[in-house]
Design a protein around this motif. Structure first.
Motif, short mmCIF file in Angstrom:
data_model
loop_
_atom_site.label_atom_id
_atom_site.label_comp_id
_atom_site.label_asym_id
_atom_site.label_seq_id
_atom_site.Cartn_x
_atom_site.Cartn_y
_atom_site.Cartn_z
N GLU A 191 8.20 0.77 5.04
CA GLU A 191 7.94 -0.24 6.06
C GLU A 191 7.42 -1.52 5.40
O GLU A 191 7.02 -2.44 6.10
N ALA A 192 7.42 -1.55 4.10
CA ALA A 192 7.11 -2.77 3.35
C ALA A 192 8.43 -3.48 3.08
O ALA A 192 9.39 -2.85 2.65
N ASP A 193 8.47 -4.75 3.34
CA ASP A 193 9.66 -5.53 3.05
C ASP A 193 9.88 -5.53 1.53
O ASP A 193 8.92 -5.70 0.77
N ASN B 38 8.17 -7.88 -0.58
CA ASN B 38 6.74 -7.70 -0.86
C ASN B 38 6.47 -6.84 -2.09
O ASN B 38 5.34 -6.51 -2.37
N MET C 85 0.84 -1.18 0.00
CA MET C 85 0.00 0.00 0.00
C MET C 85 0.89 1.24 0.00
O MET C 85 1.89 1.31 0.70
N GLN D 153 -0.09 -0.10 -8.39
CA GLN D 153 -0.10 1.01 -7.42
C GLN D 153 0.81 2.14 -7.88
O GLN D 153 0.47 3.30 -7.73
N THR E 266 3.70 0.35 2.82
CA THR E 266 3.49 -0.76 3.75
C THR E 266 2.87 -1.92 2.99
O THR E 266 2.27 -1.73 1.93
N GLY E 267 3.02 -3.12 3.54
CA GLY E 267 2.37 -4.29 2.95
C GLY E 267 2.93 -4.64 1.58
O GLY E 267 4.09 -4.44 1.29
N LYS E 268 2.06 -5.14 0.72
CA LYS E 268 2.46 -5.55 -0.63
C LYS E 268 2.38 -4.36 -1.58
O LYS E 268 1.42 -3.60 -1.55
N ILE E 269 3.39 -4.20 -2.41
CA ILE E 269 3.46 -3.10 -3.37
C ILE E 269 3.44 -3.70 -4.78
O ILE E 269 4.20 -4.60 -5.09
N THR E 270 2.58 -3.14 -5.63
CA THR E 270 2.44 -3.65 -7.00
C THR E 270 2.74 -2.55 -8.02
O THR E 270 2.68 -1.36 -7.70
N GLU F 109 0.80 5.28 0.73
CA GLU F 109 0.02 6.35 1.32
C GLU F 109 0.74 7.68 1.11
O GLU F 109 1.91 7.83 1.46
#
Length: 120
Positions: free
Chosen positions: A51-53, A56, A1, A25, A18-22, A3
């Motif tokens: 803060e996204a690995d 991801n 995500m 996005q 954060t989380g999964k990044i595509t 933001e």
């Protein structure tokens, strides 16, 4: 995500990942922000709180990341990457060899210092 950090000064584009990044996005969220930022400022001062690995980021996101760097190649002025993952911060140091402008990496606890540097 991804933001958009709207609390930063207008000449700074900030994003919290954060989380999964595509790649979708990047195309849907980040590129319009970059286009608008360049239109208003002429150059890119970019603060990324990561803060996204990196694991991801899907393959398309990696290509999108490279594509964005190249698409706006002459517009990069300052880039600050803020993350507590040493490997991600070290990997991000490659930006200083690829993109023009200034680059610095920071830990999450140094976010205030990163904001001071990028806004100066």
């Amino acid at each position: 995500m991804l933001e958009h950090l709207i609390y930063l000064p207008k000449h700074i584009l900030g994003v919290h990942a954060t989380g999964k990044i595509t790649n979708e996005q990047y195309e849907r969220e980040l590129e319009p922000l970059l286009d608008e930022h360049i239109k208003e400022n002429g150059k890119i001062n970019y603060l990324l709180i990561l803060e996204a690995d990196i694991k991801n980021f899907d393959a398309g996101a990696w290509c999108g990341n490279i594509g964005i760097g190249l698409k706006y190649f002459t517009k990069w002025h300052k880039l600050a990457v803020v993350t507590d993952r040493d490997g991600d911060r070290e990997f991000s140091h490659l930006f200083k060899y690829i993109l023009p402008g200034k680059y610095k990496g920071y830990r999450l606890e140094e976010l205030d210092e990163a904001i001071k540097w990028i806004t100066a």
